[in-house]
Each structure stands twice: as structure tokens, then as C-alpha cells.
Design a protein around this motif. Structure first.
Motif, PDB file in Angstrom:
ATOM      1  N   ARG A   1       0.841  -1.197   0.000  1.00 18.19           N
ATOM      2  CA  ARG A   1       0.000   0.000   0.000  1.00 18.19           C
ATOM      3  C   ARG A   1       0.880   1.253   0.000  1.00 18.19           C
ATOM      4  N   SER A   2       0.548   2.190  -0.890  1.00 11.98           N
ATOM      5  CA  SER A   2       1.217   3.497  -0.826  1.00 11.98           C
ATOM      6  C   SER A   2       0.209   4.506  -0.276  1.00 11.98           C
ATOM      7  N   GLY A   3      -0.523   5.210  -1.177  1.00 17.12           N
ATOM      8  CA  GLY A   3      -1.519   6.171  -0.678  1.00 17.12           C
ATOM      9  C   GLY A   3      -2.807   5.500  -0.222  1.00 17.12           C
TER      10      GLY A   3
ATOM     11  N   GLY B   1       1.374  14.667 -11.982  1.00 15.04           N
ATOM     12  CA  GLY B   1       0.824  13.808 -10.936  1.00 15.04           C
ATOM     13  C   GLY B   1      -0.691  13.867 -10.873  1.00 15.04           C
ATOM     14  N   GLY B   2      -1.235  13.429  -9.759  1.00 12.77           N
ATOM     15  CA  GLY B   2      -2.679  13.272  -9.600  1.00 12.77           C
ATOM     16  C   GLY B   2      -3.425  14.596  -9.624  1.00 12.77           C
ATOM     17  N   ARG B   3      -4.708  14.502  -9.990  1.00 14.68           N
ATOM     18  CA  ARG B   3      -5.541  15.703 -10.042  1.00 14.68           C
ATOM     19  C   ARG B   3      -6.256  15.942  -8.716  1.00 14.68           C
TER      20      ARG B   3
ATOM     21  N   VAL C   1       1.224   8.480  -4.493  1.00 16.65           N
ATOM     22  CA  VAL C   1       2.186   8.479  -5.594  1.00 16.65           C
ATOM     23  C   VAL C   1       2.424   7.062  -6.133  1.00 16.65           C
ATOM     24  N   GLY C   2       2.597   6.078  -5.229  1.00 16.83           N
ATOM     25  CA  GLY C   2       3.044   4.740  -5.641  1.00 16.83           C
ATOM     26  C   GLY C   2       2.110   4.040  -6.612  1.00 16.83           C
ATOM     27  N   GLY C   3       0.833   4.013  -6.289  1.00 17.07           N
ATOM     28  CA  GLY C   3      -0.129   3.317  -7.150  1.00 17.07           C
ATOM     29  C   GLY C   3      -0.381   4.088  -8.434  1.00 17.07           C
TER      30      GLY C   3
ATOM     31  N   GLY D   1       8.177  -5.864  -7.871  1.00 21.46           N
ATOM     32  CA  GLY D   1       8.950  -5.442  -6.720  1.00 21.46           C
ATOM     33  C   GLY D   1       8.225  -4.287  -6.051  1.00 21.46           C
ATOM     34  N   ILE D   2       8.877  -3.717  -5.061  1.00 23.87           N
ATOM     35  CA  ILE D   2       8.276  -2.568  -4.369  1.00 23.87           C
ATOM     36  C   ILE D   2       9.118  -1.343  -4.701  1.00 23.87           C
ATOM     37  N   VAL D   3       8.483  -0.382  -5.343  1.00 23.49           N
ATOM     38  CA  VAL D   3       9.203   0.850  -5.701  1.00 23.49           C
ATOM     39  C   VAL D   3       9.358   1.688  -4.437  1.00 23.49           C
TER      40      VAL D   3
ATOM     41  N   VAL E   1     -10.844  17.581  -3.851  1.00 18.89           N
ATOM     42  CA  VAL E   1     -10.516  16.336  -3.155  1.00 18.89           C
ATOM     43  C   VAL E   1     -11.817  15.582  -2.875  1.00 18.89           C
ATOM     44  N   LEU E   2     -11.862  14.324  -3.294  1.00 25.01           N
ATOM     45  CA  LEU E   2     -13.071  13.543  -3.035  1.00 25.01           C
ATOM     46  C   LEU E   2     -12.997  12.959  -1.628  1.00 25.01           C
ATOM     47  N   PRO E   3     -14.077  13.095  -0.854  1.00 26.85           N
ATOM     48  CA  PRO E   3     -14.031  12.685   0.557  1.00 26.85           C
ATOM     49  C   PRO E   3     -13.711  11.203   0.732  1.00 26.85           C
TER      50      PRO E   3
ATOM     51  N   LEU F   1      -8.964  -1.143 -20.745  1.00 26.37           N
ATOM     52  CA  LEU F   1      -9.400  -0.847 -19.374  1.00 26.37           C
ATOM     53  C   LEU F   1      -8.239  -0.235 -18.607  1.00 26.37           C
ATOM     54  N   TYR F   2      -8.456   0.903 -18.027  1.00 24.52           N
ATOM     55  CA  TYR F   2      -7.386   1.585 -17.289  1.00 24.52           C
ATOM     56  C   TYR F   2      -7.276   0.975 -15.880  1.00 24.52           C
ATOM     57  N   GLY F   3      -6.118   0.369 -15.614  1.00 23.31           N
ATOM     58  CA  GLY F   3      -5.915  -0.373 -14.363  1.00 23.31           C
ATOM     59  C   GLY F   3      -6.131   0.443 -13.102  1.00 23.31           C
ATOM     60  N   ASN F   4      -5.901   1.737 -13.156  1.00 23.29           N
ATOM     61  CA  ASN F   4      -6.102   2.539 -11.947  1.00 23.29           C
ATOM     62  C   ASN F   4      -7.576   2.857 -11.701  1.00 23.29           C
ATOM     63  N   TYR F   5      -8.445   2.467 -12.639  1.00 22.60           N
ATOM     64  CA  TYR F   5      -9.874   2.740 -12.462  1.00 22.60           C
ATOM     65  C   TYR F   5     -10.724   1.468 -12.380  1.00 22.60           C
ATOM     66  N   THR F   6     -10.126   0.316 -12.673  1.00 23.15           N
ATOM     67  CA  THR F   6     -10.958  -0.879 -12.850  1.00 23.15           C
ATOM     68  C   THR F   6     -11.582  -1.382 -11.547  1.00 23.15           C
TER      69      THR F   6
HETATM   70  C1  LIG Z   1     -10.261  10.449  -5.490  1.00 22.33           C
HETATM   71  C2  LIG Z   1      -9.396   9.797  -6.540  1.00 22.33           C
HETATM   72  C3  LIG Z   1      -8.876  10.560  -7.568  1.00 22.33           C
HETATM   73  C4  LIG Z   1      -8.072   9.958  -8.550  1.00 22.33           C
HETATM   74  N1  LIG Z   1      -7.564  10.721  -9.565  1.00 22.33           N
HETATM   75  C5  LIG Z   1      -6.808  10.124 -10.527  1.00 22.33           C
HETATM   76  C6  LIG Z   1      -6.274  10.879 -11.610  1.00 22.33           C
HETATM   77  O1  LIG Z   1      -6.413  12.089 -11.692  1.00 22.33           O
HETATM   78  N2  LIG Z   1      -5.601  10.218 -12.569  1.00 22.33           N
HETATM   79  C7  LIG Z   1      -5.378   8.866 -12.504  1.00 22.33           C
HETATM   80  O2  LIG Z   1      -4.731   8.328 -13.395  1.00 22.33           O
HETATM   81  N3  LIG Z   1      -5.851   8.147 -11.488  1.00 22.33           N
HETATM   82  C8  LIG Z   1      -6.560   8.732 -10.505  1.00 22.33           C
HETATM   83  N4  LIG Z   1      -7.060   7.969  -9.487  1.00 22.33           N
HETATM   84  C9  LIG Z   1      -6.752   6.526  -9.440  1.00 22.33           C
HETATM   85  C10 LIG Z   1      -5.418   6.342  -8.757  1.00 22.33           C
HETATM   86  O3  LIG Z   1      -4.400   6.541  -9.719  1.00 22.33           O
HETATM   87  C11 LIG Z   1      -5.267   4.923  -8.170  1.00 22.33           C
HETATM   88  O4  LIG Z   1      -6.216   4.712  -7.166  1.00 22.33           O
HETATM   89  C12 LIG Z   1      -3.861   4.725  -7.614  1.00 22.33           C
HETATM   90  O5  LIG Z   1      -3.637   3.378  -7.422  1.00 22.33           O
HETATM   91  C13 LIG Z   1      -3.658   5.474  -6.329  1.00 22.33           C
HETATM   92  O6  LIG Z   1      -2.321   5.411  -5.883  1.00 22.33           O
HETATM   93  P1  LIG Z   1      -2.022   4.970  -4.379  1.00 22.33           P
HETATM   94  O7  LIG Z   1      -0.596   5.191  -4.116  1.00 22.33           O
HETATM   95  O8  LIG Z   1      -2.988   5.603  -3.457  1.00 22.33           O
HETATM   96  O9  LIG Z   1      -2.280   3.408  -4.538  1.00 22.33           O
HETATM   97  P2  LIG Z   1      -2.566   2.248  -3.495  1.00 22.33           P
HETATM   98  O10 LIG Z   1      -4.035   2.110  -3.314  1.00 22.33           O
HETATM   99  O11 LIG Z   1      -1.751   2.405  -2.286  1.00 22.33           O
HETATM  100  O12 LIG Z   1      -2.029   1.008  -4.335  1.00 22.33           O
HETATM  101  C14 LIG Z   1      -2.640   0.663  -5.553  1.00 22.33           C
HETATM  102  C15 LIG Z   1      -1.886  -0.464  -6.237  1.00 22.33           C
HETATM  103  O13 LIG Z   1      -0.594  -0.049  -6.615  1.00 22.33           O
HETATM  104  C16 LIG Z   1       0.414  -0.944  -6.152  1.00 22.33           C
HETATM  105  N5  LIG Z   1       1.489  -0.150  -5.573  1.00 22.33           N
HETATM  106  C17 LIG Z   1       1.330   0.904  -4.766  1.00 22.33           C
HETATM  107  N6  LIG Z   1       2.519   1.391  -4.385  1.00 22.33           N
HETATM  108  C18 LIG Z   1       3.464   0.612  -4.972  1.00 22.33           C
HETATM  109  C19 LIG Z   1       4.876   0.603  -4.932  1.00 22.33           C
HETATM  110  N7  LIG Z   1       5.549   1.502  -4.213  1.00 22.33           N
HETATM  111  N8  LIG Z   1       5.536  -0.345  -5.638  1.00 22.33           N
HETATM  112  C20 LIG Z   1       4.866  -1.255  -6.373  1.00 22.33           C
HETATM  113  N9  LIG Z   1       3.515  -1.295  -6.425  1.00 22.33           N
HETATM  114  C21 LIG Z   1       2.819  -0.374  -5.732  1.00 22.33           C
HETATM  115  C22 LIG Z   1      -0.268  -1.728  -5.028  1.00 22.33           C
HETATM  116  O14 LIG Z   1       0.218  -3.029  -4.988  1.00 22.33           O
HETATM  117  C23 LIG Z   1      -1.728  -1.676  -5.355  1.00 22.33           C
HETATM  118  O15 LIG Z   1      -2.167  -2.804  -6.032  1.00 22.33           O
HETATM  119  C24 LIG Z   1      -7.821   8.564  -8.479  1.00 22.33           C
HETATM  120  C25 LIG Z   1      -8.331   7.812  -7.431  1.00 22.33           C
HETATM  121  C26 LIG Z   1      -9.126   8.418  -6.469  1.00 22.33           C
HETATM  122  C27 LIG Z   1      -9.704   7.572  -5.380  1.00 22.33           C
END
Ligand SMILES: Cc1cc2nc3c(=O)[nH]c(=O)nc-3n(C[C@H](O)[C@H](O)[C@H](O)COP(=O)(O)OP(=O)(O)OC[C@H]3O[C@@H](n4cnc5c(N)ncnc54)[C@H](O)[C@@H]3O)c2cc1C
Length: 476
Positions: free
Chosen positions: A71-73, A131-133, A139-141, A197-199, A304-306, A425-430
Motif C-alpha cells: 500500500r502506498s496512498g 501527478g494526480g488531479r 504516488v506509488g499506485g 517489486g516494491i518501488v 478532493v473527493l471525501p 481498461l485503465y488499471g487505476n480505475y478498474t
Molecule cells: C479520489 C481519486 C482521484 C483519482 N484521480 C486520478 C487521476 O487524476 N488520474 C489517474 O490516473 N488516477 C486517478 N485515481 C486513481 C489512482 O491513480 C489509483 O487509485 C492509484 O492506485 C492510487 O495510488 P495509491 O498510491 O494511493 O495506490 P494504493 O491504493 O496504495 O495502491 C494501488 C496499487 O498499486 C500498487 N502499488 C502501490 N505502491 C506501490 C509501490 N511503491 N511499488 C509497487 N507497487 C505499488 C499496489 O500493490 C496496489 O495494487 C484517483 C483515485 C481516487 C480515489
């Protein structure tokens, strides 16, 4: 009773980094997940401070049976993405340093930082990063999953700005991955998430921190047709103004407005107020707006979404076809009416967003070494769709899941019937039921498997570190 994982971590001298369910910090870390449904109550959380700590944790866990999650953020919204019930969660939340090297023009960022903090730390140096909006996103995910930002038209996805990853591999080695050192791992980490690995540090290329111009406008639902046309036109024209970004969102959020409205965010990252691409968009009537000159930190903190609520997300992508957007708007109206009958009206929020994904974004990625997202194989200007539903209780979450899943199916069928679907499918949204890697293309999956076999021959990040999306085992 002895627990092999906890014993191994204690034997490795990591006791001081562990927090248990009875500890206040454990409760705080569980509450800090963005989605309440993502926090799963691990048997312990280990909180490293350095890459060396992460290395010792990985080595200790490699020796014993038991599962783990990274877990990162903690912003990924599905249960199992970033936490684990019957295992150990490696929580990088204490690793939040941000530094800037003005000679190399690189920002070095630890994975547990949130984007708002990153922007604040870089601002005095006159730079920012793609970075994120939303200021609280981790940062990590974001960076290992892709990262769509206001800067995508200028510099590609967030991951494309990574000049170097510092990574802890399955054998505990701390290595660099960049264009010349471990270049296959560098590419795989740009979209391949926690599979290799873990970044522990991202060295990111920076952009001059010029003030942005932009913000949110909320338009009445009756302006739907004009807004639909605006996003289609913007997507087709974006390459002429790559410094601009635009998102539209059919949304129901009764604590703000009692009816469905269409929120849109427009941004000019070079700070121009009068970019021609926004001319028609500005003519669409608004209920209220918050558009002005501001810093990246300011706009990220404004929207910022609650956190702490139960979340369901589905994503798809489509050709840049206004009919699909219109259909989604209609399905969203229906969804809200159905949910009002099933859930207390003040107790749920829905969003149905479209983000331009023109083909030139992928060109920016390829120019910088490429990633594994597979967008370079999408031949058409596309729209990235995200559907979200927010509720307070598990019971309501089940209802939301069912309704959102049906919505996604209907919209996909509609798009298919017109030949406007794109199987990406965008992995950060699926949602957990969707498989992003399968949509990144056979060549990318093959590449990810090879990189995994090379850097993690025992498959630890496939079988033991089970949190998040794993590389599909069978040929896609
Ligand atoms: C309110 C909100 C707004 C968002 N806005 C955007 C946006 O503007 N653009 C966009 O593209 N996406 C956006 N997202 C999606 C976001 O990119 C993903 O949820 C992302 O995974 C969040 O990063 P995190 O560090 O919190 O991840 P985490 O939830 O901590 O981790 C997510 C995944 O990433 C892997 N991971 C995390 N850290 C590492 C590491 N250090 N090394 C290896 N693997 C790691 C984990 O194994 C896990 O499976 C948004 C999400 C939310 C909830």
C-alpha cells in the motif's frame, strides 16, 4: 499461537516497524484508506521508513508461508487492491520524502507521498510534475498504474515521466530501473503495478511550475447535448492545444445540488485564459463555476473527493463517439432514479465521467521509452469512461455494485452495437471484476511475464504479494 510471518519479521529485527490491531496507529492507518471497503484488517501492518527496511521486510516474508499486500496512498478503491485480511500489509505511508535536484531537473519522491504534498514541496523550486488531479491520491499506485494528469497532452502518462525507479526486488536487492540500467524492468513498472517489486523512490522529470488557468463549471442537465459535443470536439482538437485538459461528469451529489448536473473541469496548464479550444465550452450555461488562475496545488486541493465511504468503480473506453456519451448520460439519469427508490436520496453519490484519450497521448509515451499500458495500439481518439458510486453501508454497496455493473454492461453493449467500443481498461480505475492487463495486448502481457520471470523467478509478487492486479496466468 506463533505466526510464521510475524515471527520472521520480528526475527529480522523489524519489531519496531510493526503495528497490531490493538495499536492506535493500526486504527489510524486502516481509517486512512480512501475507500472504507478497501481496508481489510491485516494481522499486522509493517511501516518501513527506508528502502533498506523494505528490503529486510521482503527478505523476511520470502522465507515463510503467508500472503502480503503493498500500500502506498491507499486510494485504489476495491477490496484486495492494497490491503489483505489474513496477511501482512506493507504500508509505505511513512515514506513521503520529496527532494529536487536542480542540476538533473529531477524530483525524487517516495511512494507514500500524496500529490498535494509533492506539489507543495516542489513549488519553491519553480517546478511541478505530472501527478494526480486530487491532492490526496498516493504516488506509488498512481505512477506504477499509469497516471492520467492535466499534463498528459504535454508529457504522456505520469509513469512516462519516471526517469528512474528505485525498486526492492523479490530477493531483497535494491536496484535502479531506468533507460540504461534494467531497462526492461523500467518499462514494465510503467503500468505493471506491484508485479515486480516494491518501488521505494521515483525520480521524476519535472515541468516548469507556471500557474494554470482553469477549474470546475457545473451546468444544468439540460445543457447535455452541448456538453457532449464539447467533449467530442475537444478530444479531436486536443493535439493542437496539448497543454489543455478537459473532463466532463454527469453527477448526482444531493449534498451540493439536488438534481443531476454536469460538472466539467477545464485546464490550460500554461495558464492561458483564452485558449480557442475552450471557446464553445465557455458558452455552455452554468449554475456555478470556479475557473481562475491558480497553482497545481490549489486546483488539486480544491477537488478532493471525501474519504472513508464505500466505493464502487467501473471503467471502459470508447471511440470518441458523442452517441455513446449521450447514452451514458441517459443511463445515468435512469440509474439515479432507480437508486433513489432503493436508497435514501441524501445517502449516495454517483459520477459518470468522460476523459479525452486522444491517440497523441500514447505518442508522448513512446517518445519517452514507452510503457506497458498498450494505448499505443489503440488506433482511434478515445474517451476514457469512469462510473463511480459512493454509499455509507455494506448493504447499500451491494445494491450499488449490482446497479453499476448492469449500467456498464448496457453501455458496453450499446457501444458494441455501433462499433464504438474499445477493449481497453485503465488499471487505476478498474473494478475487481475487470482485468486491465488482459486489455493491454498480448505482446505486453508476454513482456510482463518475461520481466516477472527474470526479476522474480520464484513468482513471489505473483503468489505471495497478492494485493492488486496480477499478471494473468493464462494467455489472454
Ligand atoms: C479520489 C481519486 C482521484 C483519482 N484521480 C486520478 C487521476 O487524476 N488520474 C489517474 O490516473 N488516477 C486517478 N485515481 C486513481 C489512482 O491513480 C489509483 O487509485 C492509484 O492506485 C492510487 O495510488 P495509491 O498510491 O494511493 O495506490 P494504493 O491504493 O496504495 O495502491 C494501488 C496499487 O498499486 C500498487 N502499488 C502501490 N505502491 C506501490 C509501490 N511503491 N511499488 C509497487 N507497487 C505499488 C499496489 O500493490 C496496489 O495494487 C484517483 C483515485 C481516487 C480515489
Amino acid at each position: 499461537m506463533a505466526d510464521p510471518q510475524l515471527d520472521a519479521l520480528v526475527k529480522a529485527g523489524l519489531q519496531s516497524l510493526l503495528v497490531y490491531p490493538s495499536d492506535a496507529e493500526y486504527t489510524e492507518r486502516q481509517r486512512s484508506y480512501w475507500a472504507a471497503n478497501a481496508a481489510l484488517g491485516p494481522k499486522a501492518i509493517v511501516l518501513p521508513r527506508t528502502a533498506e527496511d523494505v528490503s529486510r521486510i521482503v527478505k523476511a516474508l520470502a522465507e515463510v508461508d503467508g500472503k502480503a499486500a503493498i500500500r502506498s496512498g491507499g486510494h485504489m478503491q476495491w477490496a484486495g487492491a492494497n490491503d489483505i485480511h489474513d496477511g501482512i500489509t506493507i504500508d509505505l505511508g511513512r515514506m513521503t520524502n520529496v527532494t529536487y535536484d536542480s542540476q538533473k531537473k529531477l524530483a525524487s519522491i517516495q511512494p507514500g507521498a500524496r500529490w498535494g504534498h509533492v506539489y507543495d514541496a516542489l513549488e519553491p523550486h519553480g517546478v511541478c510534475v505530472a501527478g494526480g488531479r486530487d491532492a490526496n491520491v498516493g504516488v506509488g499506485g498512481f505512477l506504477t498504474g499509469g497516471g492520467n494528469s492535466y499534463y498528459s497532452g504535454r508529457v504522456g502518462m505520469g509513469c512516462d515521466s519516471v526517469a528512474n525507479f528505485e525498486v526492492v526486488l523479490a530477493n531483497g536487492d535494491i536496484v535502479n530501473a531506468n533507460a540504461t540500467e534494467n531497462p526492461d524492468l523500467w518499462k514494465a513498472l510503467k503500468g505493471g503495478s506491484g508485479n515486480f517489486g516494491i518501488v521505494t523512490r521515483f525520480d521524476l522529470k519535472t515541468i516548469p511550475a507556471t500557474p494554470l488557468w482553469g477549474g470546475m463549471r457545473a451546468s444544468p442537465r439540460s445543457a447535455g447535448d452541448a456538453i457532449v459535443q464539447s467533449v467530442v470536439d475537444f478530444t479531436n482538437d486536443n493535439e493542437k492545444n496539448p497543454e489543455t485538459a478537459y473532463i466532463i461528469n454527469f453527477t448526482y451529489n444531493p449534498s451540493v445540488v439536488p438534481d443531476v448536473v454536469i460538472a466539467s473541469v477545464m485546464v490550460d496548464t500554461l495558464g492561458k485564459e483564452d485558449a480557442p479550444i475552450f471557446e464553445n465550452i465557455k458558452k455552455v450555461p452554468t449554475l456555478f463555476q470556479d475557473v481562475k488562475s491558480r497553482t497545481i496545488s490549489d486546483i488539486a486541493k480544491a477537488y478532493v473527493l471525501p474519504s472513508g465511504l464505500r466505493q464502487t468503480w467501473f471503467t471502459l473506453s470508447f471511440k470518441n463517439d458523442g452517441d455513446v456519451v449521450k447514452k451514458a448520460g441517459e443511463l445515468h439519469d435512469q440509474l439515479v432514479e432507480e437508486l433513489k427508490a432503493l436508497l435514501p436520496a441524501q445517502n449516495f453519490v454517483t459520477q459518470c465521467l468522460f476523459q479525452p484519450l486522444p491517440t497523441f497521448f500514447a505518442k508522448r509515451s513512446v517518445e519517452q521509452g514507452g510503457n506497458v499500458l498498450g494505448l499505443d495500439s489503440v488506433p482511434d481518439n478515445a474517451l476514457l469512461w469512469l462510473l463511480t458510486g459512493t454509499v455509507n453501508t455494506e448493504e447499500h454497496e451491494k445494491i450499488m455494485e449490482e446497479k453499476l455493473s448492469a449500467f456498464a454492461k448496457s453501455l458496453e453493449e450499446y457501444a458494441k452495437s455501433k462499433g464504438s467500443d474499445i477493449p481497453w481498461l485503465y488499471g487505476n480505475y478498474t473494478d475487481k471484476t475487470q482485468c486491465p492487463f488482459s486489455s493491454y495486448g498480448a505482446a505486453n502481457i508476454d513482456f510482463l511475464r518475461k520481466v516477472s520471470a527474470k526479476y522474480d523467478p520464484a513468482g513471489m509478487f505473483q503468489n505471495k504479494f497478492v494485493g492488486g492486479f496480477k499478471i494473468p496466468k493464462n494467455q489472454a
